[in-house]
Design an enzyme around this catalytic site. Structure first.
Site, PDB file in Angstrom:
ATOM      1  CG  HIS A 229      -0.164   0.280   2.382  1.00 14.00           C
ATOM      2  ND1 HIS A 229       0.705  -0.737   3.131  1.00 14.00           N
ATOM      3  CD2 HIS A 229       0.242   1.050   3.473  1.00 14.00           C
ATOM      4  CE1 HIS A 229       1.332  -0.524   4.280  1.00 14.00           C
ATOM      5  NE2 HIS A 229       1.059   0.842   4.307  1.00 14.00           N
ATOM      6  CG  HIS A 286       5.100   1.122   2.694  1.00 14.62           C
ATOM      7  ND1 HIS A 286       4.623   2.069   2.128  1.00 14.62           N
ATOM      8  CD2 HIS A 286       4.555   0.959   3.930  1.00 14.62           C
ATOM      9  CE1 HIS A 286       3.746   2.784   2.932  1.00 14.62           C
ATOM     10  NE2 HIS A 286       3.723   2.016   3.977  1.00 14.62           N
ATOM     11  NE  ARG A 296       7.974  -4.842  10.503  1.00 19.68           N
ATOM     12  CZ  ARG A 296       9.106  -3.851  10.421  1.00 19.68           C
ATOM     13  NH1 ARG A 296      10.320  -4.182  10.829  1.00 19.68           N
ATOM     14  NH2 ARG A 296       8.889  -2.718   9.778  1.00 19.68           N
TER      15      ARG A 296
END
Ligand SMILES: C=C1C[C@]23C[C@H]1CC[C@H]2[C@@]12CCC[C@@](C)(C(=O)O1)[C@H]2[C@@H]3C(=O)O
Ligand SMILES: O=C(O)CCC(=O)C(=O)O
Ligand SMILES: [Fe+2]
Length: 347
Positions: A229, A286, A296
């Site tokens: 997006h 990205h 993460r």
């Protein structure tokens, strides 16, 4: 100011079952709902990774910072910054609180679930309805004060969370503003132009904070952390913990990993900057890929003008390629058309 950005999202209604993330703790294998086929190629790095060009790391105190930022905005739509003045202790605190939130049991997190026509709280990424499969991701969105949702999570101890998020948003807002001024200068905007623009939109701003969690994943090659997006606002400032996953797409090259650098922040340009700069600068496409070893966590700050503000290519740039839109109108277009949005306002 607190609620105005969220008001741009009230027209879309998403049923609650489409907002609830997977209870990642409870699964040992990828459920069908999270298997993306065909598995995306070239997601994990090829041997030539050292040879790939990467967006620059820029010292915000460098004497030639305007040129460095300008080049990065034209070439990449992304760069990392050091010497940004955000105390590392504050960044660590925000990360620790994000971790504490996402480590709550699933039923506790659901108490702060985003509402069907809401923009803030716990849930899947806003862009999820555009994809058939679900992402290996859970998020928590804050616009202004986090107090209402924080009280639902920690009825007796919500204050510290809110204070940390408030402080971080204040810091982010001021560095986002600084970076915006540098980027405008790189576009050739002088002080006089600046006064004109600023009176209409730039000194007033609107921001959102997004906490992201990508648990380690049993079969990362078939899963997607966050689907590709571009961000919507002018610019995003992202902190990533020490776990890889972020990648950007470059025509002719493919997906390039953006490794976390301790103490640095990632800056990426969104659609509104693409419009304002008349496509001299680029909104960067990205995504996030998951991994099977570590969890993460990231914190994104999205910076843009108030939703009533009009955004159009800067008057001094020749031949406008986009029509003028209000921020609210553009968010509405994006909520319906996602990737096609920029071309829909093209002239
Ligand atoms: C101010 C923003 C910016 C939002 C929407 C709203 C709050 C959450 C942001 C994100 C965060 C995750 C990716 C994204 C694409 C998403 O799904 O939610 C972002 C989106 C955008 O940049 O459009
Ligand atoms: O978590 C990341 O690395 C990226 C997050 C992101 O793209 C977003 O929040 O818009
Ligand atoms: Fe993003």
């Amino acid at each position: 100011m607190e609620t105005s950005l969220s008001q741009a999202y009230t027209d879309t209604h998403i049923p609650p079952h489409q907002i609830i993330p997977l209870d990642f703790e409870s699964v040992r294998e990828l459920p069908e709902s999270h298997i993306w086929t065909p598995a995306v190629e070239d997601r994990h790095h090829n041997e030539r990774e050292e040879l790939l060009p990467v967006p620059p790391v820029i010292d915000l105190g460098a004497p030639d910072v305007t040129e460095l930022v300008g080049n990065a905005c034209r070439r990449w739509g992304m760069f990392q910054v050091t010497n940004h003045g955000v105390p590392l202790g504050l960044v660590d605190d925000v990360e620790a609180h994000a971790r504490r939130l996402f480590e709550l049991p699933a039923d506790r997190k659901l108490k702060a679930l985003r509402s069907p026509s809401g923009a803030t709280g716990y849930g899947v990424a806003r862009i999820s309805p555009f994809f058939d499969k679900l992402m290996w991701h859970e998020g928590f969105t804050i616009m202004g004060s986090a107090v209402d949702h924080a009280k639902q999570l920690w009825p007796h101890r919500y204050e510290e969370f809110c204070d940390v998020m408030d402080n971080y948003q204040k810091k982010m807002k001021s560095i986002a503003y600084k970076i915006l001024l540098i980027a405008l200068k790189a576009l050739g905007v002088d002080e006089e132009d600046e006064e004109k623009i600023s009176s209409s939109m730039l000194y007033e701003s609107n921001g959102a904070l997004q906490l992201n969690s990508y648990p380690s994943c049993p079969n990362p090659r078939q899963a997607v952390g966050l689907a590709p997006h571009t961000d919507t606002q002018l610019l995003t400032i992202l902190h990533q913990n020490n776990t890889n996953g972020l990648q950007i797409f470059q025509q002719g090259i493919g997906w390039i990993p953006i490794p976390p650098i301790p103490g640095a922040l990632v800056v990426n340009l969104g659609d509104l900057m693409h419009i304002l700069s008349n496509a001299c600068f680029h909104a960067v496409y990205h995504r996030v890929v998951p991994n099977d070893t570590s969890h993460r966590f990231t914190v994104g700050y999205f910076y843009g003008p108030p939703i009533e503000a009009v955004v159009a290519p800067l008057a001094k740039l020749p031949s406008p390629r986009f029509r003028a839109v209000t921020v609210k109108e553009y968010i509405g277009i994006k909520n319906k058309h996602l990737e096609k949005s920029l071309s829909l306002i093209g002239i």
